[in-house]
Motif scaffolding. Sequence first.
Motif, PDB file in Angstrom:
ATOM      1  N   LYS A  46       0.851  -1.194   0.000  1.00 35.32           N
ATOM      2  CA  LYS A  46       0.000   0.000   0.000  1.00 35.32           C
ATOM      3  C   LYS A  46       0.879   1.233   0.000  1.00 35.32           C
ATOM      4  O   LYS A  46       1.779   1.379   0.830  1.00 35.32           O
ATOM      5  N   ASN A  47       0.655   2.103  -0.942  1.00 30.27           N
ATOM      6  CA  ASN A  47       1.388   3.360  -1.010  1.00 30.27           C
ATOM      7  C   ASN A  47       1.041   4.216   0.218  1.00 30.27           C
ATOM      8  O   ASN A  47      -0.130   4.519   0.448  1.00 30.27           O
ATOM      9  N   PRO A  48       2.046   4.614   0.998  1.00 28.38           N
ATOM     10  CA  PRO A  48       1.752   5.398   2.210  1.00 28.38           C
ATOM     11  C   PRO A  48       1.450   6.866   1.933  1.00 28.38           C
ATOM     12  O   PRO A  48       1.091   7.606   2.848  1.00 28.38           O
ATOM     13  N   SER A  49       1.586   7.289   0.685  1.00 23.05           N
ATOM     14  CA  SER A  49       1.364   8.701   0.350  1.00 23.05           C
ATOM     15  C   SER A  49      -0.119   9.067   0.465  1.00 23.05           C
ATOM     16  O   SER A  49      -1.003   8.224   0.287  1.00 23.05           O
ATOM     17  N   LYS A  50      -0.363  10.335   0.733  1.00 30.22           N
ATOM     18  CA  LYS A  50      -1.732  10.842   0.745  1.00 30.22           C
ATOM     19  C   LYS A  50      -2.261  10.862  -0.674  1.00 30.22           C
ATOM     20  O   LYS A  50      -1.574  11.292  -1.613  1.00 30.22           O
ATOM     21  N   ASP A  55       3.793  11.160  -3.263  1.00 32.10           N
ATOM     22  CA  ASP A  55       4.635  12.187  -2.661  1.00 32.10           C
ATOM     23  C   ASP A  55       5.535  11.659  -1.550  1.00 32.10           C
ATOM     24  O   ASP A  55       6.627  12.182  -1.318  1.00 32.10           O
ATOM     25  N   ALA A  56       5.103  10.606  -0.851  1.00 31.06           N
ATOM     26  CA  ALA A  56       5.891  10.080   0.273  1.00 31.06           C
ATOM     27  C   ALA A  56       7.028   9.172  -0.168  1.00 31.06           C
ATOM     28  O   ALA A  56       7.860   8.784   0.641  1.00 31.06           O
ATOM     29  N   LEU A  57       7.072   8.832  -1.456  1.00 35.01           N
ATOM     30  CA  LEU A  57       8.120   7.945  -1.966  1.00 35.01           C
ATOM     31  C   LEU A  57       9.264   8.794  -2.511  1.00 35.01           C
ATOM     32  O   LEU A  57       9.135   9.451  -3.535  1.00 35.01           O
ATOM     33  N   LYS A  58      10.396   8.766  -1.837  1.00 38.23           N
ATOM     34  CA  LYS A  58      11.490   9.687  -2.147  1.00 38.23           C
ATOM     35  C   LYS A  58      12.141   9.440  -3.500  1.00 38.23           C
ATOM     36  O   LYS A  58      12.743  10.340  -4.072  1.00 38.23           O
ATOM     37  N   ASN A  59      12.060   8.208  -4.023  1.00 35.76           N
ATOM     38  CA  ASN A  59      12.748   7.931  -5.279  1.00 35.76           C
ATOM     39  C   ASN A  59      11.853   8.121  -6.490  1.00 35.76           C
ATOM     40  O   ASN A  59      12.188   7.674  -7.588  1.00 35.76           O
ATOM     41  N   MET A  60      10.718   8.784  -6.335  1.00 37.61           N
ATOM     42  CA  MET A  60       9.849   9.117  -7.454  1.00 37.61           C
ATOM     43  C   MET A  60      10.030  10.594  -7.811  1.00 37.61           C
ATOM     44  O   MET A  60      10.101  11.443  -6.934  1.00 37.61           O
ATOM     45  N   SER A  61      10.118  10.888  -9.112  1.00 38.60           N
ATOM     46  CA  SER A  61      10.277  12.271  -9.552  1.00 38.60           C
ATOM     47  C   SER A  61       9.723  12.412 -10.960  1.00 38.60           C
ATOM     48  O   SER A  61       9.285  11.427 -11.570  1.00 38.60           O
ATOM     49  N   ALA A  62       9.761  13.627 -11.476  1.00 39.17           N
ATOM     50  CA  ALA A  62       9.286  13.884 -12.840  1.00 39.17           C
ATOM     51  C   ALA A  62      10.095  13.109 -13.877  1.00 39.17           C
ATOM     52  O   ALA A  62       9.643  12.921 -15.011  1.00 39.17           O
ATOM     53  N   LYS A  63      11.291  12.644 -13.495  1.00 35.53           N
ATOM     54  CA  LYS A  63      12.134  11.886 -14.427  1.00 35.53           C
ATOM     55  C   LYS A  63      11.843  10.382 -14.387  1.00 35.53           C
ATOM     56  O   LYS A  63      12.356   9.633 -15.222  1.00 35.53           O
ATOM     57  N   THR A  64      11.032   9.941 -13.432  1.00 33.55           N
ATOM     58  CA  THR A  64      10.693   8.527 -13.324  1.00 33.55           C
ATOM     59  C   THR A  64       9.887   8.097 -14.543  1.00 33.55           C
ATOM     60  O   THR A  64       8.871   8.715 -14.859  1.00 33.55           O
ATOM     61  N   PRO A  65      10.298   7.042 -15.248  1.00 34.69           N
ATOM     62  CA  PRO A  65       9.542   6.608 -16.433  1.00 34.69           C
ATOM     63  C   PRO A  65       8.337   5.753 -16.048  1.00 34.69           C
ATOM     64  O   PRO A  65       8.430   4.889 -15.170  1.00 34.69           O
TER      65      PRO A  65
END
Length: 354
Positions: free
Chosen positions: A107-111, A143-153
């Motif tokens: 489960k993704n912990p992000s809001k 948002d709570a996952l630090k290794n996700m960004s606009a560059k993530t494919p």
Amino acid sequence: MKLPVLKSASLISAILLTTTACAQPSATDAIKKNTSQAPQTAQAAGSITKSVDSQLRQLLTKAGIKTQINSIVVSKLPNMYQVNLAGQPPLHITEDGKYVIQGELQKNPSKRVVTKTPTRSSSAQVGKPVSASVKSAILANMDALKNMSAKTPFFYTAVPGVIWGATLEGVPFLLSDDAQYITDGEISVIENGQFIGLDQEFEKRKNQSVFATLDGSQLINYPATGPEKAVIYVANDVNCPYCRRLHQQLPMLNAKGVTVKTIGYPIYEQSPKQMRAIWCQSNEDSRRSAFDKAMLKGEMTPAPASCNVDYVTPNREKAAGLAVMATPAIYREDGVLYQASFESPEFLEFLGVE
């Protein structure tokens, strides 16, 4: 000697890294370490009809699943059912029984910021990058996952509502398109009643999509010296011994009509700086010459004093969509990954040359 076998036809086989490739130093589960909630249980999912339950049980038994099936419920992944196995991670399977994923859902912990369900993909979109709006919604909900960004494919898969993604280190994962559930499994295919391995059609289309985004001016190219019969893309690191052994074969490959396009893909700690210096040479010929010195002699060419631009990282980030687990990673132009020794006769057969 064999290159890494990313997944075998058995869904429960582990990733194998053997000794003809230079492995990523941290190809670990980058998604799980950022999620804190427990995997979903059968009780959390919905029930299904007896006919679907019976149909899926028969199909999986025919395909060779001998493990006891405890229950089949609606999966948290869209358009899939969850098959709970005794003592093993669950399977997630489409109703027609064609596409299967094995793995616990985290489960993704992000809001959850974006609550609207995005438009699901069509068959024509399989292997294509997700739309800008879908990507924006996914990232907003991660948002709570630090290794996700606009560059993530992120790419559309053959299962509408299930998205394929990869970290910038090339570690693949799957997620629901609302970004609420994530797994490190990958999509495999059942065809004619048998597991046949990863969804190769998706892999091909995805890799072709990645090639199309690369900056061709920042590839180091070795053109065929005769009539061109094949084109390959190679993710390379200057400190990878197997990359250097492959590089020794380039004159032979070029003579046989193979054009080689090199993607700078540093994985060793010292490589980014050294490869940026090579890519910073003043023109294509000097860059290729510097690369040859590194690969054939182990001599690293320093960057020109005027060089203050990183020409390696942009393509390296775009190539994250290839999910390179080790270098050299060799792909045909049609997106097919070569998974055996480049020093065997099978390699030339793979390329369609003699």
